[in-house]
Design a protein around this motif. Sequence first.
Motif, PDB file in Angstrom:
ATOM      1  N   THR A  34       0.829  -1.200   0.000  1.00 19.96           N
ATOM      2  CA  THR A  34       0.000   0.000   0.000  1.00 19.96           C
ATOM      3  C   THR A  34       0.866   1.253   0.000  1.00 19.96           C
ATOM      4  O   THR A  34       0.589   2.213  -0.724  1.00 19.96           O
ATOM      5  CB  THR A  34      -0.950   0.004   1.213  1.00 19.96           C
ATOM      6  N   VAL A  35       1.916   1.249   0.790  1.00 21.70           N
ATOM      7  CA  VAL A  35       2.834   2.398   0.824  1.00 21.70           C
ATOM      8  C   VAL A  35       3.509   2.573  -0.534  1.00 21.70           C
ATOM      9  O   VAL A  35       3.619   3.685  -1.053  1.00 21.70           O
ATOM     10  CB  VAL A  35       3.869   2.230   1.960  1.00 21.70           C
ATOM     11  N   TRP A  36       3.931   1.474  -1.145  1.00 23.57           N
ATOM     12  CA  TRP A  36       4.582   1.531  -2.464  1.00 23.57           C
ATOM     13  C   TRP A  36       3.607   2.058  -3.516  1.00 23.57           C
ATOM     14  O   TRP A  36       3.955   2.923  -4.317  1.00 23.57           O
ATOM     15  CB  TRP A  36       5.087   0.140  -2.832  1.00 23.57           C
ATOM     16  N   LEU A  37       2.362   1.565  -3.499  1.00 25.18           N
ATOM     17  CA  LEU A  37       1.363   2.017  -4.463  1.00 25.18           C
ATOM     18  C   LEU A  37       0.994   3.482  -4.228  1.00 25.18           C
ATOM     19  O   LEU A  37       0.750   4.232  -5.179  1.00 25.18           O
ATOM     20  CB  LEU A  37       0.125   1.124  -4.388  1.00 25.18           C
ATOM     21  N   THR A  38       0.990   3.904  -2.972  1.00 30.26           N
ATOM     22  CA  THR A  38       0.750   5.319  -2.660  1.00 30.26           C
ATOM     23  C   THR A  38       1.854   6.183  -3.248  1.00 30.26           C
ATOM     24  O   THR A  38       1.600   7.257  -3.795  1.00 30.26           O
ATOM     25  CB  THR A  38       0.662   5.526  -1.138  1.00 30.26           C
ATOM     26  N   PHE A  39       3.096   5.720  -3.135  1.00 30.65           N
ATOM     27  CA  PHE A  39       4.218   6.452  -3.722  1.00 30.65           C
ATOM     28  C   PHE A  39       4.034   6.595  -5.237  1.00 30.65           C
ATOM     29  O   PHE A  39       4.195   7.685  -5.794  1.00 30.65           O
ATOM     30  CB  PHE A  39       5.543   5.753  -3.410  1.00 30.65           C
ATOM     31  N   LEU A  40       3.688   5.482  -5.906  1.00 27.25           N
ATOM     32  CA  LEU A  40       3.502   5.546  -7.362  1.00 27.25           C
ATOM     33  C   LEU A  40       2.370   6.497  -7.747  1.00 27.25           C
ATOM     34  O   LEU A  40       2.506   7.289  -8.685  1.00 27.25           O
ATOM     35  CB  LEU A  40       3.188   4.156  -7.911  1.00 27.25           C
ATOM     36  N   PHE A  41       1.267   6.407  -7.022  1.00 26.85           N
ATOM     37  CA  PHE A  41       0.114   7.262  -7.316  1.00 26.85           C
ATOM     38  C   PHE A  41       0.463   8.731  -7.091  1.00 26.85           C
ATOM     39  O   PHE A  41       0.168   9.590  -7.927  1.00 26.85           O
ATOM     40  CB  PHE A  41      -1.063   6.829  -6.446  1.00 26.85           C
ATOM     41  N   ALA A  42       1.097   9.046  -5.972  1.00 26.61           N
ATOM     42  CA  ALA A  42       1.477  10.427  -5.677  1.00 26.61           C
ATOM     43  C   ALA A  42       2.497  10.943  -6.691  1.00 26.61           C
ATOM     44  O   ALA A  42       2.443  12.116  -7.092  1.00 26.61           O
ATOM     45  CB  ALA A  42       2.027  10.536  -4.257  1.00 26.61           C
ATOM     46  N   LEU A  43       3.395  10.094  -7.118  1.00 20.19           N
ATOM     47  CA  LEU A  43       4.392  10.489  -8.117  1.00 20.19           C
ATOM     48  C   LEU A  43       3.724  10.821  -9.446  1.00 20.19           C
ATOM     49  O   LEU A  43       4.041  11.828 -10.085  1.00 20.19           O
ATOM     50  CB  LEU A  43       5.424   9.372  -8.306  1.00 20.19           C
ATOM     51  N   ARG A  44       2.769  10.011  -9.850  1.00 18.02           N
ATOM     52  CA  ARG A  44       2.065  10.271 -11.106  1.00 18.02           C
ATOM     53  C   ARG A  44       1.143  11.479 -10.991  1.00 18.02           C
ATOM     54  O   ARG A  44       0.919  12.172 -11.970  1.00 18.02           O
ATOM     55  CB  ARG A  44       1.260   9.043 -11.532  1.00 18.02           C
ATOM     56  N   LEU A  45       0.597  11.712  -9.820  1.00 18.31           N
ATOM     57  CA  LEU A  45      -0.282  12.875  -9.649  1.00 18.31           C
ATOM     58  C   LEU A  45       0.498  14.184  -9.635  1.00 18.31           C
ATOM     59  O   LEU A  45       0.092  15.163 -10.255  1.00 18.31           O
ATOM     60  CB  LEU A  45      -1.067  12.760  -8.338  1.00 18.31           C
ATOM     61  N   GLY A  46       1.617  14.201  -8.906  1.00 14.19           N
ATOM     62  CA  GLY A  46       2.338  15.455  -8.711  1.00 14.19           C
ATOM     63  C   GLY A  46       3.634  15.583  -9.465  1.00 14.19           C
ATOM     64  O   GLY A  46       4.091  16.689  -9.729  1.00 14.19           O
ATOM     65  N   GLY A  47       4.276  14.491  -9.787  1.00 15.14           N
ATOM     66  CA  GLY A  47       5.521  14.552 -10.525  1.00 15.14           C
ATOM     67  C   GLY A  47       6.765  14.760  -9.681  1.00 15.14           C
ATOM     68  O   GLY A  47       7.870  14.678 -10.182  1.00 15.14           O
ATOM     69  N   SER A  48       6.610  15.010  -8.403  1.00 12.54           N
ATOM     70  CA  SER A  48       7.757  15.240  -7.538  1.00 12.54           C
ATOM     71  C   SER A  48       8.048  13.989  -6.720  1.00 12.54           C
ATOM     72  O   SER A  48       7.203  13.539  -5.936  1.00 12.54           O
ATOM     73  CB  SER A  48       7.472  16.416  -6.604  1.00 12.54           C
ATOM     74  N   ALA A  49       9.243  13.438  -6.885  1.00 10.17           N
ATOM     75  CA  ALA A  49       9.614  12.234  -6.143  1.00 10.17           C
ATOM     76  C   ALA A  49       9.700  12.518  -4.646  1.00 10.17           C
ATOM     77  O   ALA A  49       9.353  11.668  -3.819  1.00 10.17           O
ATOM     78  CB  ALA A  49      10.940  11.690  -6.657  1.00 10.17           C
TER      79      ALA A  49
END
Length: 167
Positions: A34-49
């Motif tokens: 879930t944490v990993w998928l949250t990272f991917l989703f947030a990265l695609r939404l905002g673009g900032s790693a």
Amino acid sequence: GRVTEAATGLSLGKPEALRKAFFVLGNAFAAAATVWLTFLFALRLGGSARAAAATALTLGFATLLWPYAKMGFNAPVAALTLLWGVYLVWTGVRDTRPAALWLSGIGSGCALLVRHELALATLPAVLVVLAAQDFIERTLSSSVVAAWGLLLTGALLWTTRLTLGRG
């Protein structure tokens, strides 16, 4: 646990040790995914790693996800399946990916099997799919029907489980 014991012939400790270990570690795996998928989703939404990492770490350590991952609760699995369905419906509509929409239906169906209350949480995903109706009609109407058919199959299995008295 039973499959591993049968396949390897190993029986570590007490007879149910492997089964209990898989039960406990399953929640930890679901929380980590879930944490990993949250990272991917947030990265695609905002673009900032950096912002995506902060969001994922906040989910992992500043919410009840981590404490629930250590016990026999269904919260980590519910969070994983719900996020799976939402992320993939967003990806499918945004990037015109029929397979992602199909998999989002599977994720939403799994979320419904974990907790029946999550049927309410899948309603926004249905609205996103309906809002993209022209895209759906052009590219993948049969795939969307199949994906959301899987969600309805999950609802049917859940209803059957309740009617048989095992819910």
